[in-house]
Scaffold this motif. Structure first.
Motif: not given
Ligand SMILES: [Zn+2]
Length: 261
Positions: A205-227
């Motif tokens: 996953v490549i965001p517009g601002h921040g760091h490139v992440g792998d699939s675990a990081e993608l899942a973590r970000r989706i969960a963090a955003d939902r929280r």
């Protein structure tokens, strides 16, 4: 003196460079013949000069661009680059409405951008579900969150999601507070991105601002955003490290004010 950004390969045929302001990522999608699709290039004039020079040295020919959304830091360009700069029709309309204010914002933050190159976007046909260019397939994932006409891209060959200003490790969900239902839009957009990522077995996953992440990081970000969205909706103070950044704490207060309206 700040360092010039340089491109790093993060997935097959996919390179990113990080600007000095807001950890902004420029993404280059390279086809085997050297044709290049540039996504959200930025930010300062000196940085764009450095990116243009490096692209030329690597033998990349920029033949198309894509702006994930109409905010000023996503509609910049360099005179050395060719091709249409695609965006959704809604993003193009929004950019045209706010153009003068956006040129002024760009000048205030990073002076020297040529207004003739600023925000010259071309609307994707409404039925287009990929970027019309000769390089690797880039699937357009439209959703309504953060800004009018926001769209992510999925690169199926690289199992990569270019998320625009969504799914950042550094930024909380930034709502489009002018929208009729900013929170509902954001929930729906996260579902859309999650589904697109699953459909294409995304592992980068490549965001517009921040760091490139792998699939675990993608899942973590989706969960963090939902929280974060859940806390906002329930009127609880979110437990979110990203709120330690003062301007994001400010954005959070703006969200609270918008939702009380
Ligand atoms: Zn934005």
């Amino acid at each position: 003196m700040t360092a010039a950004p340089t491109f790093t390969q993060v997935a097959p045929g996919t390179w990113t460079a990080t600007a000095n302001i807001w950890t902004s990522l420029t993404t280059a999608v390279i086809s085997p013949d050297g044709a290049c699709l540039l996504v959200d290039p930025g930010i300062s004039v000196a940085e764009l000069d450095a990116l243009a020079q490096e692209a030329a040295e690597r033998g990349w020919r920029v033949t198309a661009g894509f702006s994930t959304h109409p905010h000023w830091d996503h509609v910049l360009w360099h005179a050395a680059w060719d091709g249409p700069r695609w965006a959704t029709a809604e993003a193009v309309e929004s950019q045209e409405r706010t153009r003068d204010a956006d040129v002024a914002k760009a000048a205030a933050t990073t002076p020297g951008h040529d207004p003739a190159l600023f925000g010259r976007l071309t609307a994707l046909p409404p039925e287009a579900d990929e970027i019309p260019w000769d390089g690797p397939q880039a699937v357009v994932v439209r959703h309504r969150a953060h800004a009018p006409g926001h769209a992510a891209l999925v690169l199926p060959h690289a199992a990569t999601l270019l998320a625009g200003d969504m799914l950042s490790d550094l930024e909380i969900p930034l709502l489009d507070t002018d929208a009729a239902d900013p929170l509902g839009d954001y929930w729906a957009a996260l579902d859309t991105l999650e589904r697109a990522a699953a459909d294409h077995r995304v592992n980068t996953v490549i965001p517009g601002h921040g760091h490139v992440g792998d699939s675990a990081e993608l899942a973590r970000r989706i969960a963090a955003d939902r929280r974060y969205l859940d806390a906002l909706e329930q009127g609880r103070e979110p437990d979110d490290d990203r709120l330690r950044t003062p301007w994001l704490a400010e954005e959070h207060r703006a969200h609270l004010a918008r939702l009380r309206r």
